[in-house]
Write an enzyme that holds these catalytic residues in place. Structure first.
Site, PDB file in Angstrom:
ATOM      1  N   LYS A  37       0.829  -1.219   0.000  1.00 49.73           N
ATOM      2  CA  LYS A  37       0.000   0.000   0.000  1.00 49.73           C
ATOM      3  C   LYS A  37       0.863   1.270   0.000  1.00 49.73           C
ATOM      4  CE  LYS A  37      -1.597   1.570   4.095  1.00 49.73           C
ATOM      5  NZ  LYS A  37      -1.341   2.981   4.450  1.00 49.73           N
ATOM      6  N   ASN A  38       1.830   1.323   0.902  1.00 55.92           N
ATOM      7  CA  ASN A  38       2.590   2.565   1.057  1.00 55.92           C
ATOM      8  C   ASN A  38       3.594   2.806  -0.067  1.00 55.92           C
ATOM      9  OD1 ASN A  38       1.104   3.073   3.285  1.00 55.92           O
ATOM     10  ND2 ASN A  38       2.716   2.595   4.785  1.00 55.92           N
ATOM     11  N   CYS A  51      -5.283  12.802  13.416  1.00 52.84           N
ATOM     12  CA  CYS A  51      -5.052  11.428  12.984  1.00 52.84           C
ATOM     13  C   CYS A  51      -4.974  10.547  14.221  1.00 52.84           C
ATOM     14  CB  CYS A  51      -3.747  11.395  12.216  1.00 52.84           C
ATOM     15  SG  CYS A  51      -3.178   9.754  11.813  1.00 52.84           S
ATOM     16  N   ARG A 107       0.309  14.752  12.950  1.00 49.92           N
ATOM     17  CA  ARG A 107       1.225  14.429  11.852  1.00 49.92           C
ATOM     18  C   ARG A 107       1.346  15.649  10.955  1.00 49.92           C
ATOM     19  NH1 ARG A 107      -0.875   8.834   9.504  1.00 49.92           N
ATOM     20  NH2 ARG A 107       0.969   8.998   8.190  1.00 49.92           N
ATOM     21  N   ASP A 138       5.235   0.853  11.875  1.00 49.58           N
ATOM     22  CA  ASP A 138       4.033   0.153  11.396  1.00 49.58           C
ATOM     23  C   ASP A 138       3.954  -1.297  11.873  1.00 49.58           C
ATOM     24  OD1 ASP A 138       3.267   2.437  10.118  1.00 49.58           O
ATOM     25  OD2 ASP A 138       3.911   1.822   8.128  1.00 49.58           O
ATOM     26  N   ARG A 177      -8.427  -0.803   4.963  1.00 50.71           N
ATOM     27  CA  ARG A 177      -7.670   0.266   4.314  1.00 50.71           C
ATOM     28  C   ARG A 177      -6.323  -0.251   3.814  1.00 50.71           C
ATOM     29  NH1 ARG A 177      -7.229   5.767   7.566  1.00 50.71           N
ATOM     30  NH2 ARG A 177      -5.967   6.117   5.727  1.00 50.71           N
TER      31      ARG A 177
HETATM   32  N1  EPU Z   1       6.924  14.724  10.210  1.00 53.09           N
HETATM   33  C1  EPU Z   1       7.009  16.051  10.510  1.00 53.09           C
HETATM   34  N2  EPU Z   1       6.738  16.946   9.507  1.00 53.09           N
HETATM   35  C2  EPU Z   1       6.397  16.546   8.254  1.00 53.09           C
HETATM   36  C3  EPU Z   1       6.313  15.179   7.964  1.00 53.09           C
HETATM   37  C4  EPU Z   1       6.583  14.278   8.972  1.00 53.09           C
HETATM   38  O1  EPU Z   1       7.313  16.440  11.631  1.00 53.09           O
HETATM   39  O2  EPU Z   1       6.182  17.418   7.398  1.00 53.09           O
HETATM   40  C5  EPU Z   1       7.209  13.738  11.276  1.00 53.09           C
HETATM   41  C6  EPU Z   1       6.036  12.819  11.603  1.00 53.09           C
HETATM   42  O3  EPU Z   1       5.149  13.425  12.508  1.00 53.09           O
HETATM   43  C7  EPU Z   1       6.735  11.615  12.166  1.00 53.09           C
HETATM   44  C8  EPU Z   1       8.011  11.543  11.316  1.00 53.09           C
HETATM   45  O4  EPU Z   1       8.201  12.843  10.789  1.00 53.09           O
HETATM   46  O5  EPU Z   1       7.091  11.839  13.487  1.00 53.09           O
HETATM   47  C9  EPU Z   1       7.992  10.538  10.201  1.00 53.09           C
HETATM   48  O6  EPU Z   1       6.810  10.674   9.436  1.00 53.09           O
HETATM   49  P1  EPU Z   1       6.778  10.348   7.866  1.00 53.09           P
HETATM   50  O7  EPU Z   1       6.628  11.608   7.117  1.00 53.09           O
HETATM   51  O8  EPU Z   1       7.938   9.472   7.544  1.00 53.09           O
HETATM   52  O9  EPU Z   1       5.438   9.516   7.762  1.00 53.09           O
HETATM   53  P2  EPU Z   1       4.347   9.579   6.610  1.00 53.09           P
HETATM   54  O10 EPU Z   1       5.014   9.760   5.298  1.00 53.09           O
HETATM   55  O11 EPU Z   1       3.275  10.515   6.999  1.00 53.09           O
HETATM   56  C10 EPU Z   1       4.435   7.030   6.101  1.00 53.09           C
HETATM   57  C11 EPU Z   1       3.445   5.897   6.076  1.00 53.09           C
HETATM   58  C12 EPU Z   1       3.032   5.529   7.486  1.00 53.09           C
HETATM   59  C13 EPU Z   1       4.285   5.156   8.266  1.00 53.09           C
HETATM   60  C14 EPU Z   1       5.290   6.309   8.236  1.00 53.09           C
HETATM   61  C15 EPU Z   1       6.602   5.994   8.923  1.00 53.09           C
HETATM   62  C16 EPU Z   1       2.297   6.170   3.987  1.00 53.09           C
HETATM   63  C17 EPU Z   1       1.056   6.511   3.257  1.00 53.09           C
HETATM   64  N3  EPU Z   1       2.276   6.288   5.310  1.00 53.09           N
HETATM   65  O12 EPU Z   1       3.741   8.124   6.701  1.00 53.09           O
HETATM   66  O13 EPU Z   1       2.189   4.396   7.357  1.00 53.09           O
HETATM   67  O14 EPU Z   1       3.937   4.878   9.596  1.00 53.09           O
HETATM   68  O15 EPU Z   1       5.586   6.655   6.860  1.00 53.09           O
HETATM   69  O16 EPU Z   1       7.223   4.914   8.322  1.00 53.09           O
HETATM   70  O17 EPU Z   1       3.270   5.751   3.389  1.00 53.09           O
HETATM   71  C18 EPU Z   1       0.455   2.930   7.948  1.00 53.09           C
HETATM   72  O18 EPU Z   1       0.619   2.357   6.858  1.00 53.09           O
HETATM   73  O19 EPU Z   1      -0.251   2.428   8.867  1.00 53.09           O
HETATM   74  C19 EPU Z   1       1.119   4.208   8.194  1.00 53.09           C
HETATM   75  C20 EPU Z   1       0.737   5.057   9.136  1.00 53.09           C
END
Ligand code: EPU
Length: 417
Positions: free
Chosen positions: A22-23, A116, A121, A304, A396
Site C-alpha cells: 500500500k505505502n 489522525c 502528523r 508500522d 484500508r
Molecule cells: N513529520 C514532521 N513533519 C512533516 C512530515 C513528517 O514532523 O512534514 C514527522 C512525523 O510526525 C513523524 C516523522 O516525521 O514523526 C515521520 O513521518 P513520515 O513523514 O515518515 O510519515 P508519513 O510519510 O506521513 C508514512 C506511512 C506511514 C508510516 C510512516 C513511517 C504512507 C502513506 N504512510 O507516513 O504508514 O507509519 O511513513 O514509516 O506511506 C500505515 O501504513 O499504517 C502508516 C501510518
C-alpha cells in the site's frame, strides 16, 4: 460497519501470501500524474486507501482502472488542481498529489490534513521543501495553496527523516530546472520504489538507498509499466501470526531484505527463521522470550509493526519494552489489548509489557490500521471469542486479511453491519 468474529486458540500452519505494498503504491499512483499518457501498475491489491487515491486522481482528471491486480492510470488530461477536504480527511496520503500537481500544472490546492488516530502528523517538511524549490505556499480556509511559475532545483536538508516529505519533494524536483540535492532523505523501500518508477519515466535521480539524493531536472516524463513491491508490513504481520502459533508458517511473496530489523526481533523472541529469496518460514518458539524494541526510520524497526510485535510481547515469558519514536502517540491498541487481559503499562511513548500465560477473548475496537491488525492477531491466539469492531480500518491496508489468515487455520468471520 463490519466487524470480525474471531474464534481464538487456533493453531496456524501453512503458507500465506503477501500482496503489493500500500505505502509504495500510493505515492506511485500520485507520481503517475507527472507523465501524460497511460501508466500500468501490477501487483496492486484491493484496498480502501487505493480506492480513495483512485477517486482523488479521477477528480484531478486522470482515468483510473483497477481490474484484478492491474491498475492503469491515464494522466493525459489532468486539469483540476484540488484535493478536497472530504478525501484528505479520510486519507492523509492524499498530500502526495501536491508535488506532482505543482510540478505539472504549476498549481495545487490540497486540504490541510486534520487530526489522525496515531498522533499529530504535521506536513511542515513537505511545505518547506517545496518552498525551497520556488513554490509559493499560502494557507487559506484549511487548504494549502501552492503556486509556482517555475520550479528551480535547490539543496534541501530535512530536519527529520520523513517518507512523505522525501517522496513529495522528489516528485516536484524531477521536473524542476537544474539540480536538487536532498539531504537526510528517507531510505524506506517505498521511497526506493518511487525512485524506480520516476527513473523509469525518464527522471534522473541518483543516490537510491542512501540519505543523499541528487536529482537533475528533466523537461518531460513518460508513462511506464511497473510491478509493485511486496508489502513488508503485511509480511511482518503474518510473521507474527506464525510466531504466535505452534507450527511453522511460511510467508510467501515477500522481500526478506526489507524486513531485517523485524527478523532480528523475531529471532530475539526465540523464533527460528528460514529465509529464502522471496519467502520466510517462521518456526515459533516453545517459550516466547521478552524483547525490547525502538521504532526508527528505515533500516530501523518500523513503527508500522510496533502494535503487532506488542501482541507477541503480551505472551512472552518476562518483561518487554516497546518505544515508538516516530509516532509517540501510536498506542491506542494498548487499552484494547488490556481488555483481552494483556498486562501493558504505558509511560509516554514507552510501553512496558509484562507477559501473561494467555489472552482472553473480548469485544475490542479497531482504532487505526496497524492497531486493528494487532487486535486480529491477538484474537487468533486468545481463549474464546473476540469481536473486533470498526474493521474498515483494516480494509484500508490489508487485502482480505480474514481469508488469508483462515487459509492457514484461523477462524475469522466477517459480520456485515
Ligand atoms: N513529520 C514532521 N513533519 C512533516 C512530515 C513528517 O514532523 O512534514 C514527522 C512525523 O510526525 C513523524 C516523522 O516525521 O514523526 C515521520 O513521518 P513520515 O513523514 O515518515 O510519515 P508519513 O510519510 O506521513 C508514512 C506511512 C506511514 C508510516 C510512516 C513511517 C504512507 C502513506 N504512510 O507516513 O504508514 O507509519 O511513513 O514509516 O506511506 C500505515 O501504513 O499504517 C502508516 C501510518
Amino acid at each position: 460497519m463490519d466487524s470480525f468474529k474471531i474464534t481464538g486458540n487456533r493453531n496456524l500452519s501453512g503458507t500465506i501470501e503477501v500482496s503489493g505494498a500500500k505505502n509504495a503504491i500510493l505515492p506511485v499512483m500520485a507520481a503517475c500524474l507527472l507523465a501524460p499518457g497511460k501508466s500500468v501498475l501490477r501487483n496492486v491489491p484491493n484496498l480502501i486507501d487505493l480506492k480513495t487515491m483512485s477517486h482523488l486522481l479521477r477528480i484531478i482528471g486522470a482515468r483510473v482502472e483497477h481490474v484484478g491486480s492491474t491498475m492503469t492510470i491515464d494522466a493525459s488530461d489532468i486539469c483540476y488542481i484540488e484535493a478536497p477536504y472530504e478525501l484528505v480527511s479520510q486519507m492523509r496520503a492524499s498530500i502526495y498529489v501536491l508535488g506532482p500537481l505543482v510540478a505539472r500544472l504549476k498549481e495545487a490546492r490540497v486540504s490541510f490534513p486534520g487530526g489522525c488516530a496515531i498522533g499529530t502528523r504535521p506536513v511542515d517538511l513537505h511545505l518547506k521543501a517545496l518552498e525551497a524549490l520556488g513554490v509559493d505556499i499560502a494557507i487559506d480556509h484549511g487548504y494549502i495553496h501552492a503556486k509556482a511559475s517555475k520550479l528551480k532545483g535547490a539543496e534541501i536538508y530535512f530536519e527529520k527523516s520523513s517518507v512523505g516529505a522525501t517522496i513529495n519533494t522528489l516528485m516536484a524536483a524531477v521536473l524542476a530546472e537544474g539540480q536538487t540535492r536532498l539531504l537526510n532523505a528517507a531510505m524506506e523501500p517505498e521511497v526506493d520504489s518511487t525512485i524506480d518508477l520516476l527513473n523509469k519515466m525518464g527522471a534522473k535521480i541518483e543516490g537510491k538507498g542512501s540519505t543523499t539524493l541528487t536529482i537533475q531536472g528533466v523537461e518531460n516524463l513518460f508513462p511506464v509499466e511497473m510491478t509493485m513491491i511486496a508489502d513488508r508490513i503485511e509480511a511482518g504481520t503474518f510473521l507474527i501470526a506464525g510466531a504466535l502459533s505452534t507450527s511453522p508458517v511460511t510467508v510467501a511473496n515477500c522481500n526478506p531484505l526489507h524486513l531485517g530489523s523485524a527478523l532480528e526481533k523475531l529471532r530475539e523472541a526465540g523464533c527460528e527463521l528460514l529465509v529464502g529469496e522471496s519467502e520466510i518460514t517462521v518456526h515459533p518458539p516453545k517459550i516466547i522470550k521478552p524483547f525490547s524494541l525502538i521504532t526508527l526510520p528505515y533500516p530501523g524497526f518500523p513503527t508500522d509493526l510496533q502494535a503487532q510485535f506488542m501482541v507477541l510481547a503480551t505472551l512472552a515469558e518476562g518483561m518487554s519494552f516497546l518505544e515508538d519514536t516516530i509516532f509517540p502517540d501510536r498506542f491506542m491498541h494498548v487499552a484494547e489489548l488490556n481488555r483481552l487481559q494483556a498486562d501493558i503499562r504505558l509511560n509516554r511513548n514507552i510501553a512496558t509489557v509484562k507477559g501473561v500465560a494467555k489472552l482472553s477473548g473480548a469485544e475490542v475496537m479497531a482504532t487505526d490500521l496497524r492497531a486493528s491488525a494487532a487486535l486480529v492477531l491477538a484474537g487468533c491466539v486468545a481463549e474464546g471469542e473476540t469481536i473486533v469492531s470498526r474493521i474498515y480500518h483494516i480494509d484500508r491496508g490489508y487485502d482480505r486479511i480474514e481469508e488469508k489468515l483462515n487459509s492457514i487455520g484461523a477462524r475469522i468471520t466477517r459480520i456485515n453491519g
